[in-house]
Design a protein around this motif. Sequence first.
Motif, PDB file in Angstrom:
ATOM      1  N   UNK A   6      25.016-175.224 -87.661  1.00 37.35           N
ATOM      2  CA  UNK A   6      26.156-175.780 -87.391  1.00 37.35           C
ATOM      3  C   UNK A   6      26.004-177.088 -86.529  1.00 37.35           C
ATOM      4  N   UNK A   7      26.920-178.095 -86.495  1.00 38.96           N
ATOM      5  CA  UNK A   7      26.505-179.508 -85.970  1.00 38.96           C
ATOM      6  C   UNK A   7      26.882-179.314 -84.529  1.00 38.96           C
ATOM      7  N   UNK A   8      26.279-180.420 -83.849  1.00 50.86           N
ATOM      8  CA  UNK A   8      26.627-180.439 -82.322  1.00 50.86           C
ATOM      9  C   UNK A   8      28.050-180.473 -82.161  1.00 50.86           C
ATOM     10  N   UNK A   9      28.412-181.548 -83.124  1.00 53.76           N
ATOM     11  CA  UNK A   9      30.172-181.646 -82.992  1.00 53.76           C
ATOM     12  C   UNK A   9      30.945-180.298 -82.921  1.00 53.76           C
ATOM     13  N   UNK A  26      21.934-181.276 -86.579  1.00 52.29           N
ATOM     14  CA  UNK A  26      22.064-179.803 -87.033  1.00 52.29           C
ATOM     15  C   UNK A  26      21.505-178.893 -86.147  1.00 52.29           C
ATOM     16  N   UNK A  27      22.126-177.889 -85.814  1.00 47.56           N
ATOM     17  CA  UNK A  27      21.609-176.806 -85.045  1.00 47.56           C
ATOM     18  C   UNK A  27      21.671-175.466 -85.928  1.00 47.56           C
ATOM     19  N   UNK A  28      20.260-174.977 -85.855  1.00 50.24           N
ATOM     20  CA  UNK A  28      20.013-173.731 -86.963  1.00 50.24           C
ATOM     21  C   UNK A  28      19.850-172.379 -85.926  1.00 50.24           C
ATOM     22  N   UNK A  39      15.524-177.943 -84.038  1.00 44.08           N
ATOM     23  CA  UNK A  39      16.657-177.475 -84.789  1.00 44.08           C
ATOM     24  C   UNK A  39      17.416-176.398 -83.806  1.00 44.08           C
ATOM     25  N   UNK A  40      16.924-176.219 -82.478  1.00 48.51           N
ATOM     26  CA  UNK A  40      17.329-175.167 -81.590  1.00 48.51           C
ATOM     27  C   UNK A  40      18.190-175.945 -80.614  1.00 48.51           C
ATOM     28  N   UNK A  58      13.813-178.983 -77.494  1.00 46.09           N
ATOM     29  CA  UNK A  58      15.218-178.413 -78.090  1.00 46.09           C
ATOM     30  C   UNK A  58      15.832-179.784 -78.397  1.00 46.09           C
ATOM     31  N   UNK A  59      16.742-179.415 -79.507  1.00 48.16           N
ATOM     32  CA  UNK A  59      17.506-180.439 -80.143  1.00 48.16           C
ATOM     33  C   UNK A  59      18.756-180.914 -79.387  1.00 48.16           C
TER      34      UNK A  59
END
Length: 363
Positions: A6-9, A26-28, A39-40, A58-59
């Motif tokens: 999922x994206x931060x948006x 992108x966050x996985x 990616x976290x 962290x992202x």
Amino acid sequence: MGHSTLTLGQLATQLNAELVGNPDTAIQGLASLQHAKSWHLAFLSNSRYKSQLNTTEAGAVLIRKEDVSEYTGAVLIVPNPYAAFAGLTHLFDQTPRPVAQIHPTAIIAASATIDPSASIGPYVIIEDDVTIAANVILESHVCIAKGSCIGAGSWLDKHVTVQHHCQLGERVRIHAGTVIGADGFGFAPHEGQWYRIAQLGRVVIGNDVRIGANCTIDRGALDDTTIGHGVIIDNLVQIAHNVHIGDYTAIAANVGIAGSANIGKHCIIGGASGIAGHLSICDHVNLTGMAMITKSIHQPGTYSSGTSFAENSQWKKMVVRLRQLADVPLTQLIKQIEHLQVRVEQVESRATSCPPSSLSQDD
């Protein structure tokens, strides 16, 4: 199954959060500040861990507005980072959800009512007059005995047993090996023997209850054993017959609650605590770990019992002193203290009533 990316948006929209950073990041997955990678998404909910903001990879971080100045990376600003994190865990949850079907090895009585959206796993047993509501999941080897009702959206893990005429509310989650509605420990002594008392009540569980693995909740002897809405119960908990647990109470592992105890709403019962039977605990009571409750509690607050650990030789000395103290009659100690108090008051009275001694002077 949850989303893999999922994206931060998208996450900001999901949480109604204020985003500072690139919405296309992108966050996985989710992780702690200490172990997060780029990616976290991590979170800061306790000020004790602010120092980890300096080293986290962290992202992005879920954070309160007042803590934003402590971090220069991407953030999602929310009022309660821990609650937001809890909600997001469901988006990334990879636990497979069984499809709606009845496995050919399941044994189902003709009089049972099963919603078409339910999933019935291998070797499940469903007896006469059972009702299984919409979107229920029964994993392998679950047994639902005669006349029981499983509410919509409930999920019973492997080898869960629900005995006859019990009632589960909606969205109840029960983990593997738990038994709902076994006979309570009811026996009458007579002429040196124990005579079993038939347990005639049920277990009635409210909505949104979570019960851990290998728990036992016994049916009532006459009245029902009841678990309120939103109660959460950890693994290896024993709840005896006729117990009532109020809404949104939390019970940690290895707790034992004896028969006919009445536990209020919004209580927290620490691990390995014991609660005696036939007593009441009011709402908003917090019992710390290994508390032993032998009397009713009528005032909200935090309660503890027992002694904390110590180095073994010191602990032995404490035990010896406690035994020595136990050998002295309490009434004798009280009389000695009262006698000393009287003597002190007499001395103080004489000191204040006598004028200072005059100094002798040489002629």
